[in-house]
Structure formats: C-alpha cells, structure tokens
Write an enzyme that holds these catalytic residues in place. Structure first.
Site, PDB file in Angstrom:
ATOM      1  N   ARG A  94     -20.091 -14.583  -5.559  1.00 25.62           N
ATOM      2  CA  ARG A  94     -18.887 -14.341  -6.338  1.00 25.62           C
ATOM      3  C   ARG A  94     -18.642 -15.402  -7.396  1.00 25.62           C
ATOM      4  NH1 ARG A  94     -15.348 -11.058  -2.648  1.00 25.62           N
ATOM      5  NH2 ARG A  94     -13.297 -11.087  -3.534  1.00 25.62           N
ATOM      6  N   ARG A 128      -3.890   0.858  -0.151  1.00 32.21           N
ATOM      7  CA  ARG A 128      -4.962   0.788   0.857  1.00 32.21           C
ATOM      8  C   ARG A 128      -4.387   0.407   2.225  1.00 32.21           C
ATOM      9  NH1 ARG A 128     -10.009  -3.212   0.144  1.00 32.21           N
ATOM     10  NH2 ARG A 128      -8.342  -4.695  -0.303  1.00 32.21           N
ATOM     11  N   ARG A 187      -3.224  -5.141   4.150  1.00 31.80           N
ATOM     12  CA  ARG A 187      -3.727  -6.509   3.981  1.00 31.80           C
ATOM     13  C   ARG A 187      -2.723  -7.363   3.232  1.00 31.80           C
ATOM     14  NH1 ARG A 187      -9.943  -6.420   1.905  1.00 31.80           N
ATOM     15  NH2 ARG A 187      -9.141  -8.056   0.554  1.00 31.80           N
ATOM     16  N   LYS A 244     -16.494  -1.472  -2.940  1.00 39.48           N
ATOM     17  CA  LYS A 244     -17.663  -2.119  -2.328  1.00 39.48           C
ATOM     18  C   LYS A 244     -17.693  -1.830  -0.826  1.00 39.48           C
ATOM     19  CE  LYS A 244     -16.355  -6.249  -3.752  1.00 39.48           C
ATOM     20  NZ  LYS A 244     -15.077  -5.896  -4.429  1.00 39.48           N
ATOM     21  N   ARG A 288      -5.959 -11.771  -8.049  1.00 42.32           N
ATOM     22  CA  ARG A 288      -7.366 -11.559  -7.651  1.00 42.32           C
ATOM     23  C   ARG A 288      -8.178 -10.990  -8.807  1.00 42.32           C
ATOM     24  NH1 ARG A 288      -6.359  -7.744  -2.781  1.00 42.32           N
ATOM     25  NH2 ARG A 288      -8.623  -7.592  -2.652  1.00 42.32           N
TER      26      ARG A 288
HETATM   27  P1  AP5 Z   1     -12.573  -0.836  -0.925  1.00 41.57           P
HETATM   28  O1  AP5 Z   1     -13.866  -0.157  -0.628  1.00 41.57           O
HETATM   29  O2  AP5 Z   1     -11.873  -1.516   0.197  1.00 41.57           O
HETATM   30  O3  AP5 Z   1     -12.778  -1.829  -2.168  1.00 41.57           O
HETATM   31  P2  AP5 Z   1     -13.501  -3.251  -2.223  1.00 41.57           P
HETATM   32  O4  AP5 Z   1     -14.260  -3.306  -3.501  1.00 41.57           O
HETATM   33  O5  AP5 Z   1     -14.267  -3.523  -0.964  1.00 41.57           O
HETATM   34  O6  AP5 Z   1     -12.210  -4.151  -2.335  1.00 41.57           O
HETATM   35  P3  AP5 Z   1     -11.769  -5.485  -1.585  1.00 41.57           P
HETATM   36  O7  AP5 Z   1     -10.309  -5.657  -1.901  1.00 41.57           O
HETATM   37  O8  AP5 Z   1     -12.136  -5.484  -0.141  1.00 41.57           O
HETATM   38  O9  AP5 Z   1     -12.607  -6.505  -2.359  1.00 41.57           O
HETATM   39  P4  AP5 Z   1     -12.339  -7.977  -2.568  1.00 41.57           P
HETATM   40  O10 AP5 Z   1     -13.615  -8.329  -3.186  1.00 41.57           O
HETATM   41  O11 AP5 Z   1     -11.130  -8.376  -3.310  1.00 41.57           O
HETATM   42  O12 AP5 Z   1     -11.971  -8.496  -1.104  1.00 41.57           O
HETATM   43  P5  AP5 Z   1     -12.816  -9.276  -0.027  1.00 41.57           P
HETATM   44  O13 AP5 Z   1     -12.406  -8.782   1.280  1.00 41.57           O
HETATM   45  O14 AP5 Z   1     -14.260  -9.307  -0.385  1.00 41.57           O
HETATM   46  O15 AP5 Z   1     -11.596   0.237  -1.609  1.00 41.57           O
HETATM   47  C1  AP5 Z   1     -10.276  -0.113  -1.976  1.00 41.57           C
HETATM   48  C2  AP5 Z   1      -9.346   1.108  -1.827  1.00 41.57           C
HETATM   49  O16 AP5 Z   1      -9.768   2.109  -2.753  1.00 41.57           O
HETATM   50  C3  AP5 Z   1      -9.377   1.783  -0.451  1.00 41.57           C
HETATM   51  O17 AP5 Z   1      -8.099   2.268  -0.154  1.00 41.57           O
HETATM   52  C4  AP5 Z   1     -10.367   2.937  -0.609  1.00 41.57           C
HETATM   53  O18 AP5 Z   1     -10.096   4.010   0.266  1.00 41.57           O
HETATM   54  C5  AP5 Z   1     -10.110   3.326  -2.077  1.00 41.57           C
HETATM   55  N1  AP5 Z   1     -11.315   3.831  -2.756  1.00 41.57           N
HETATM   56  C6  AP5 Z   1     -12.584   3.362  -2.631  1.00 41.57           C
HETATM   57  N2  AP5 Z   1     -13.406   4.068  -3.436  1.00 41.57           N
HETATM   58  C7  AP5 Z   1     -12.633   4.984  -4.080  1.00 41.57           C
HETATM   59  C8  AP5 Z   1     -12.906   5.994  -5.043  1.00 41.57           C
HETATM   60  N3  AP5 Z   1     -14.131   6.210  -5.512  1.00 41.57           N
HETATM   61  N4  AP5 Z   1     -11.872   6.743  -5.497  1.00 41.57           N
HETATM   62  C9  AP5 Z   1     -10.600   6.548  -5.021  1.00 41.57           C
HETATM   63  N5  AP5 Z   1     -10.273   5.601  -4.101  1.00 41.57           N
HETATM   64  C10 AP5 Z   1     -11.289   4.829  -3.628  1.00 41.57           C
HETATM   65  O19 AP5 Z   1     -12.291 -10.777  -0.249  1.00 41.57           O
HETATM   66  C11 AP5 Z   1     -10.997 -11.163   0.144  1.00 41.57           C
HETATM   67  C12 AP5 Z   1     -10.817 -12.648  -0.099  1.00 41.57           C
HETATM   68  O20 AP5 Z   1     -11.786 -13.390   0.676  1.00 41.57           O
HETATM   69  C13 AP5 Z   1     -11.034 -13.133  -1.530  1.00 41.57           C
HETATM   70  O21 AP5 Z   1      -9.872 -12.983  -2.320  1.00 41.57           O
HETATM   71  C14 AP5 Z   1     -11.395 -14.588  -1.290  1.00 41.57           C
HETATM   72  O22 AP5 Z   1     -10.261 -15.363  -0.995  1.00 41.57           O
HETATM   73  C15 AP5 Z   1     -12.251 -14.522  -0.038  1.00 41.57           C
HETATM   74  N6  AP5 Z   1     -13.684 -14.358  -0.316  1.00 41.57           N
HETATM   75  C16 AP5 Z   1     -14.469 -13.335   0.107  1.00 41.57           C
HETATM   76  N7  AP5 Z   1     -15.736 -13.507  -0.318  1.00 41.57           N
HETATM   77  C17 AP5 Z   1     -15.764 -14.668  -1.015  1.00 41.57           C
HETATM   78  C18 AP5 Z   1     -16.780 -15.364  -1.704  1.00 41.57           C
HETATM   79  N8  AP5 Z   1     -18.048 -14.919  -1.766  1.00 41.57           N
HETATM   80  N9  AP5 Z   1     -16.445 -16.517  -2.328  1.00 41.57           N
HETATM   81  C19 AP5 Z   1     -15.200 -17.006  -2.279  1.00 41.57           C
HETATM   82  N10 AP5 Z   1     -14.172 -16.385  -1.637  1.00 41.57           N
HETATM   83  C20 AP5 Z   1     -14.457 -15.207  -1.004  1.00 41.57           C
END
Ligand code: AP5
Length: 223
Positions: free
Chosen positions: A88, A127, A160, A13, A171
């Site tokens: 979410r 990552r 992270r 994402k 997660r």
């Molecule tokens: P990346 O693009 O970083 O993936 P992502 O989907 O953004 O993953 P996140 O871990 O950031 O998502 P998340 O939803 O768990 O975390 P968030 O920060 O929102 O890619 C990941 C890796 O893969 C990278 O190394 C990249 O280079 C590689 N990659 C990407 N595309 C690729 C491809 N096509 N092929 C190969 N490699 C690839 O949330 C964190 C925390 O915040 C949550 O756990 C929760 O506690 C809280 N939180 C956030 N939003 C909410 C909400 N709305 N409600 C409640 N709690 C929330």
C-alpha cells in the site's frame, strides 16, 4: 499464483479476493483483516495499530512488513497468494519485490480495481460485515435476508468503525497520496491490469478470470 489486488477503499478487493483464492488454490491474505483480528484479540500489535486504523491512517510500514513476512512463511503460502490491501506504499512494494526476488520469485500480476470516489463513499457507508465468517453485505445492493444478521451463520452484522463518512474521506485521501503511486510502479514493471469495477460483481469476476486464468497457467512451473 502470486497476485495483488490494488484499489481504493471499497473498490471490491475483499469481495473478489476470496473467490480468486479458491479458484487458484492459494490463501487470501488481507492485511486489513489480519490487523482487525489482532485488534479483537488485544495482542500487542493490535494495541499499537488501533489509533491508525480508527483514524483511517496507514499502519507504519515496519509493522506491516513484519506481519506479512510471518504470514508468507506459512506452508499454505508456498504456492502463492492473493494479497488484498498489501502493498500500500512504495516502500512496502519495493520491500515485497526484494523479498520475492530473494526467493527467486516474482508477482504474476497486479489488478487495479477502478471505481469513481463518489461511488466508494456510498458503498462503504452502507457496508456491513459478518464478524464470524467475513461475509460482506451492502444495505441496499446486497442486503442480508434478515435485517442485521448474516445469511450464512446468523451472526449480528458489524458496521466497521472506519466506515463512517468523515473517516472514509480520510482513507480516500490517504489512498490518493500513498497508494496511488503504486499504479505507475506496477505499470513500469508491466504487471498491471486495470478492471472497471463500477459494474456488477459478477461482470468484474468474469473479467478477472479472463485476465488471470492465463497467468495461472503460465505460473505452473513455480506453483
Ligand atoms: P469490499 O470488497 O469490502 O471493498 P474493499 O476494496 O475490500 O474495501 P476495504 O474498505 O476493505 O478496503 P481498505 O483497503 O480500505 O480496508 P482494509 O481492510 O484493507 O466492498 C466494499 C462494499 O462495496 C461492500 O459493501 C460490498 O458488498 C460492496 N461492493 C463490492 N463490490 C461491489 C460492486 N461491484 N458493486 C456494488 N457494490 C459492491 O484496511 C483497513 C485499514 O487497515 C487501513 O485503513 C489501514 O489502517 C490498515 N491497513 C491495512 N493494510 C495496510 C497496509 N498494507 N499498510 C498500512 N496499513 C494497512
């Protein structure tokens, strides 16, 4: 353009959202990035949410909705947004839909980035993130030119604290239980597009443009 990127942790994402936001001239709104910023600044919200984020649990809906509401009222979000990691939970999605409807608006589309869970664990364990510019790296697939340092600004890359295998598994479990039901919710609203995201970043990006460019054209009257 009002767009939501949906998908499990590590689906890509964040990798795709920045480019989409630039293409459609709207802000990239990542609730995860916003929470991490509060954590780094030590704000009252940052202190409240730390234990949820560290353990891989979701932040309570009321805190999420309050923060997003404040963000959406800023000037730059008037023409739309690319939401990454929000909504979410079903209550978040329902509240978001009501909030948009109360302004005579609706989402243009929701993209589900699909990747098998086993591939996600490998992606997230390896990552690394630039704390200054947010650039994303993968130690094997997209390594920085100089080990441990951001190509763009030379900052020391971070691992992270929720990117460790045990927390990643938690997660993914939380995603399955609380976020996956949004797929049916948005399918019913005929907003959902599925994209196979276990492919190279560039192929996914090309598919996204193919799906989203026509939506962007159609959204012209409200942007
Ligand atoms: P990346 O693009 O970083 O993936 P992502 O989907 O953004 O993953 P996140 O871990 O950031 O998502 P998340 O939803 O768990 O975390 P968030 O920060 O929102 O890619 C990941 C890796 O893969 C990278 O190394 C990249 O280079 C590689 N990659 C990407 N595309 C690729 C491809 N096509 N092929 C190969 N490699 C690839 O949330 C964190 C925390 O915040 C949550 O756990 C929760 O506690 C809280 N939180 C956030 N939003 C909410 C909400 N709305 N409600 C409640 N709690 C929330």
């Amino acid at each position: 353009m009002r767009l939501v990127l949906l998908g499990p942790p590590g689906a890509g994402k964040g990798t795709q959202a920045g480019g989409l936001a630039r293409r459609y001239e709207v802000p990239h709104i990542s609730t995860g990035d916003m929470f991490r910023e509060h954590g780094q600044l030590g704000t009252p919200l940052g202190l409240k949410i730390a234990r949820f984020m560290q353990s891989g649990q979701l932040v309570p809906d009321d805190l999420v909705l309050e923060m997003v509401e404040e963000r959406l009222t800023r000037e730059d979000a008037r023409r739309g947004f690319v939401c990454d990691g929000f909504p979410r939970t079903l209550p978040q999605a329902e509240s978001f839909a009501r909030r948009l409807a109360s302004h005579g608006l609706a989402l243009d589309g929701v993209v589900l980035l699909e990747v098998p869970f086993q591939a996600l664990i490998r992606r997230l364990c390896l990552r690394r993130v630039c704390p200054r510019c947010g650039a994303l790296y993968h130690l094997e697939d997209r390594p920085p030119r100089q080990a441990g340092l951001c190509d763009a600004d030379g900052s020391v890359l971070l691992h992270r604290e929720d990117d460790h295998e045990e927390i990643i598994r938690e997660r993914l479990e939380v995603y399955q239980q609380q976020t996956a039901p949004l797929v049916a919710f948005y399918e019913k609203a005929t907003l959902l597009f599925r994209v196979d995201s276990a492919r190279p970043v560039e192929n996914i990006r090309a598919d996204l443009y193919e799906i989203l460019d026509p939506l962007y054209e159609r959204s012209g009257d409200t942007r």
